[in-house]
Design a protein around this motif. Sequence first.
Motif, PDB file in Angstrom:
ATOM      1  N   ALA A  53      48.744  64.986  31.127  1.00 31.39           N
ATOM      2  CA  ALA A  53      47.528  65.703  30.738  1.00 31.39           C
ATOM      3  C   ALA A  53      46.779  66.199  31.967  1.00 31.39           C
ATOM      4  N   GLU A  54      46.709  65.363  33.009  1.00 33.79           N
ATOM      5  CA  GLU A  54      46.028  65.772  34.240  1.00 33.79           C
ATOM      6  C   GLU A  54      46.786  66.890  34.940  1.00 33.79           C
ATOM      7  N   PHE A  55      48.100  66.795  34.940  1.00 31.18           N
ATOM      8  CA  PHE A  55      48.951  67.819  35.548  1.00 31.18           C
ATOM      9  C   PHE A  55      48.713  69.168  34.880  1.00 31.18           C
ATOM     10  N   LYS A  56      48.663  69.163  33.557  1.00 28.78           N
ATOM     11  CA  LYS A  56      48.430  70.406  32.817  1.00 28.78           C
ATOM     12  C   LYS A  56      47.019  70.934  33.055  1.00 28.78           C
ATOM     13  N   GLU A  57      46.056  70.034  33.149  1.00 29.47           N
ATOM     14  CA  GLU A  57      44.678  70.450  33.416  1.00 29.47           C
ATOM     15  C   GLU A  57      44.577  71.134  34.773  1.00 29.47           C
ATOM     16  N   GLN A  58      45.269  70.573  35.763  1.00 26.99           N
ATOM     17  CA  GLN A  58      45.265  71.170  37.101  1.00 26.99           C
ATOM     18  C   GLN A  58      45.912  72.552  37.089  1.00 26.99           C
TER      19      GLN A  58
END
Length: 281
Positions: free
Chosen positions: A9-14
């Motif tokens: 989820a963090e990877f996609k947010e970045q």
Amino acid sequence: MSNNVPTGAEFKEQLRAGAPKMGLFLNSHSPTVAEQLAHSGYDWLLVDTQHGPMDHEKLSNMLCAIASGGAKSMVRVAGYHDRGGIQQALDLGADGVLVPYINTAEEARQAVSCTRYPTAGTRSVYFPQRSMNKAGLLGYAGNANKNVIVALQVETAACIENMAEIAAVPGVDMLFLGQNDLCMSMGLYEKYEFPHMYTSPELQAATETLISEARKNNVILGLFLFGTTRVAEFLAKGFSFISVGNDLHHVLTQSAAYVQDLEKIAATEGKLWTRRPTALF
């Protein structure tokens, strides 16, 4: 987040925020090569089971190798119909899948469904699996629908024609542009002399359609390139998930560089040495 490795989820947010994430495709069925490249600084590595010779057992070893270096792992499966391949990739610990040859919104929905646990999708749950080793059954399964990265490949004229509907399918995280196949599907290899199809107005118009619909739906833009010469161009267009080739391409290009150096060195010493003939470089 542990060891500075972002969750899916963090990877996609970045990525959605525009942070570039660079990576490579892996087409050799080598856990050793995968592990070395996972320590090379790339953000992600994609195991290409569509065009590579790896079976599920070899895929398992390669995903372990990638995880050891901290890179995010993706798997290109056979297609939206490849429920078994998607299941195996995710159960074996892949962070996401790239689904090729998407032509319609219905195909996109089927692809997404295979990656999502019910009731959002139809992914089968089973324990124990490697994907669950760190967080357990509930820790993994409870967060998988937001952490798994779902990328759909944009590589046909039909996909561009249906792009408005495809980009709006819930659960599509990324639209990944495959220029080579798209050019072939659009007949541009027949119309243009290589490599002018890649800068043709038809391909540029198709790319703009992709970019426009992705932005409307907050979908990440991904891209396959050979080498780095056009990376800046596509970063400026909003592409943040970029491949600069594959492992075999890296081997060939670096080998070619060494061969050219050896030819020059031999010449400076008055020795005649030239590489053996090859069609690759």
